[in-house]
Design an enzyme around this catalytic site. Structure first.
Site, PDB file in Angstrom:
ATOM      1  N   GLY A 235       0.795  -1.218   0.000  1.00 42.04           N
ATOM      2  CA  GLY A 235       0.000   0.000   0.000  1.00 42.04           C
ATOM      3  C   GLY A 235       0.832   1.275   0.000  1.00 42.04           C
ATOM      4  O   GLY A 235       2.056   1.256   0.155  1.00 42.04           O
ATOM      5  N   HIS A 236       0.138   2.377  -0.125  1.00 44.12           N
ATOM      6  CA  HIS A 236       0.761   3.704  -0.243  1.00 44.12           C
ATOM      7  C   HIS A 236       1.489   4.097   1.038  1.00 44.12           C
ATOM      8  O   HIS A 236       0.957   4.009   2.131  1.00 44.12           O
ATOM      9  CB  HIS A 236      -0.273   4.764  -0.583  1.00 44.12           C
ATOM     10  CG  HIS A 236      -1.505   4.716   0.266  1.00 44.12           C
ATOM     11  ND1 HIS A 236      -1.587   5.358   1.466  1.00 44.12           N
ATOM     12  CD2 HIS A 236      -2.679   4.096   0.077  1.00 44.12           C
ATOM     13  CE1 HIS A 236      -2.786   5.144   1.979  1.00 44.12           C
ATOM     14  NE2 HIS A 236      -3.472   4.379   1.157  1.00 44.12           N
TER      15      HIS A 236
END
Lengths: 336, 336, 336
Positions: A235-236
């Site tokens: 994820g970011h």
């Protein structure tokens, strides 16, 4: 062909048996022939050692076997050294810079690079020396790539991401796609521009068909020496410390940080915004929803100590019996 | 258009109702019209049968319905036969060998092959007759491909892998990337060259965005007739027997062997170095950590008999009550 | 650079502190400088607010902080608005229609479209205005694409699929590959032609390395405004209502329908042929095997009410103790 003596010298091991036999290849205990060397590091295969036809076997300690033994401290690492010696790493055909690649004029490409047909190198890209870019690779605007990197076919790197030296990315993997960030407002979902990038440090290898999101604000970081499996979803803004093993199909949600030398097994899910310490081990399919201190081994969903999990999860099978036993006890008690 | 009589003859079924109605297409029970044939194989849709406007319905036994019935032994297989008859399989445009593909001079390509733009066929590749290679496909050095294979766009096949006849691989799938093999040594991780390949036998179909690792030493094998779903992760040296159904997002770790006619459902994880027998069924999301004998149905993590798992896992919801009940019993007991 | 007053006006918020400070960028609370604005929407970061060096912070209510405050009703949405204002969405280089793309003569392409090198646009394709097609994209026969769509590198869209307006599809994603449909017959598995397509409605974004199967008979539908994560596996004929969040690595099996405004978290698995209502929330890694009514929050495998699941799954750790306690009680009882 190398003699067993040469192999022993190469890995710093001792020989039990004929040091002069010639070895040409590495093979499994089951299918090796007299010109092969095999190895035993997983005790599951101890039986196969007794019937192997290998000329030699790499082992961790002296044992009875129908083959010469190459005794070393770390059989798995010695096996690796011998595979490299006898078989080598993949060679890449030197096609130079293909005229059928699409390379922006403003891209700077180091010496010794191989760029194959149908690869796209966009504006402002800087690539170090000896890169190997396979067909169908996309390298977006202003991406920086160090020396000796290998991008296998159809790898996609979105704009602005940075790769260190000796980075290997396998086929069909995506680096730097937008972080999954949407804000709900009046029953609709709005896209948040993802202004961070992805920084992949030196000596990282990333498997096939994986996807690493760029950061919403700050970079997603994959630390030095990390080895990622296939079909992984990062994820970011996740930050992973050096030398972690991240095995296939795991998912780490946004903004979580992982320490160094962690081992995270297949199909693990880790929620966002938590902190995993150093030297943490997470068993396959675990679901991690809380911080984990340094050195812990965890398993299960929600993840608990791996030792407890082993006992606890194998007790699930007994639940129906336990439920009945409780009912029986309650009835007996009432009847008294 | 075919008459219902023609369809019945094609699948070897009996008709109840008007054999002369003309059928042009297959449709769902819900949305079919008088010129459509529908089918009932999942009992969940029995209600939809009562209100269908289909001209005819394929069923497994005589029943009341507002449509003509085509009664067959195996409605799902008859449905398949009729879809093939009325709609056919996908047709591929015959573009021949595109001059915009990158084809090595040493590649040998059979007769009737279609190779689209931007496909890469490397040195020493051998492709049989009637292959269809879509754009963006990469076929590495010395790959062998049988007859009648279809590689959808952006499929990547690493060097030395072998595909049998009638193999279908869907878009963005990766075959033969390096096995996930790294040996730790003095706090760093070292890459083990993966000298095995991947052998995909006849009649195999592999879904999209999947990844099959090459073997560390010996080939990874996908047996004849296996059908793999999407986003599947197959580890190095896994050997899968013939005619297995492997559904989406499952992962099988290195060196595990699977028998024939197994059905492994979505999101299952199977550890490495174990042996799954023949005709084994593994329920979705199961985690398999031990050998499974022939014919077993398993579920849960760690996987247990599917029957036990069904009862056991549905009892998890009662755990808080059970815990309280035990405490209550303990207190009562102490108080006596 | 915008003044805090300008930002406040843009998002409709109130200022506490100096409205004249100039803000050039968005940054995290931890790393912001005086020219940055940060935000607090996740209470986990409340401590970081106390030590931030940001010039201003977007918050939901007045609080003590060493920065000017921009107080708004919905800090996350205001943050989004300000990121868009200060940083904007990704710009795509206007290369027009590349002569190195492979575009069928029968394809109709709207005005303002960008089609990059090595993209393939097949016969009968219709693309609206302002599309951005990155390198390596494959758009199959008769695909219809609305206005303002972005297809990132190596996206593959099989024939006949339909995309609405403002659809974004990230790299290496596959739309419309064949549904996983095989009928067993006499020990072999036969492929069912998949005659449905995929319809992706307006304003949908789909992550990287995902795979959406076409329908067996009727279209697979992704409703207006849905946002899908990475490595997602959507089965044949699944119908997803508008404005759902579907997070990474989830899998939905064939013919299941999902209502509107659902939130389905990472690694969830949903079986086929069931009905998920509107406004349903499904927690990460859940396994859903039954219909879910509107508005329910569920978790666990098999999925139960999220509230019950939280208590129940955290009790698994106590199972070995519970088992022992039951045995103790049984013994005591017998001894009396």
């Amino acid at each position: 062909m190398k003699t067993l003596a040469e192999l022993a010298q190469h890995v710093g091991g001792k020989i039990k048996g004929n040091a002069d036999i010639e070895i040409g290849a590495v093979a499994t205990l089951e299918n090796a022939t007299a010109a092969d060397i095999s190895f035993l590091s997983n005790p599951k295969y101890t039986n196969a050692l007794q019937t192997t036809k290998a000329g030699a076997v790499i082992v961790g300690k002296d044992t009875d076997a129908p083959a010469a033994l190459l005794i070393v401290e770390d059989p798995y690492y010695a096996f690796l050294q011998i595979v490299v010696l006898l078989h080598g790493h993949r060679q890449h055909k030197n096609v130079g810079i293909s005229p059928k690649a699409g390379i922006a004029k403003t891209a700077k490409i180091g010496t010794g690079c191989i760029i194959n047909d149908f690869a796209t190198i966009c504006d402002g890209v800087v690539i170090g020396d000896n890169a190997v870019i396979y067909p169908g690779v996309f390298v977006g605007d202003n991406v920086k790539i160090g020396n000796n990197c290998i991008l296998y076919p159809n790898t996609v790197i979105y704009e602005g991401c940075r790769l260190g030296n000796n980075v290997i990315i396998h086929a069909n993997t995506t680096i730097g796609k937008d972080g999954y960030g949407f804000a709900p407002h009046k029953d609709k979902l709005y896209k948040i521009p993802q202004i961070g990038g992805v920084a992949i440090e030196d000596d990282v290898e990333i498997g096939g068909n994986s996807c690493i999101q760029r950061g919403t604000i700050e970079d997603t970081i994959i630390g030095t020496g990390c080895k990622l499996g296939d079909l992984i979803d990062i994820g970011h803004g996740v930050k992973i410390g050096p030398h972690c093993l991240l095995i296939g199909q795991l998912a780490i949600a946004g903004s979580t940080t992982i320490g160094h030398h962690c081992v995270i097994a297949a199909q693990v899910g880790i929620v966002g915004h938590i902190k995993i310490g150093n030297l943490v081990k997470i068993a396959a399919q675990a679901g991690v929803i809380n911080d984990i201190p340094d050195g812990q081994n965890v398993a299960g969903t929600p993840a608990i100590s791996a030792l407890n999990a082993k006992r606890a999860y194998s007790t699930i099978e007994d639940l129906p019996k336990m439920k009945k036993a409780i009912r029986r006890l309650e009835k007996k008690f009432e009847n008294e």
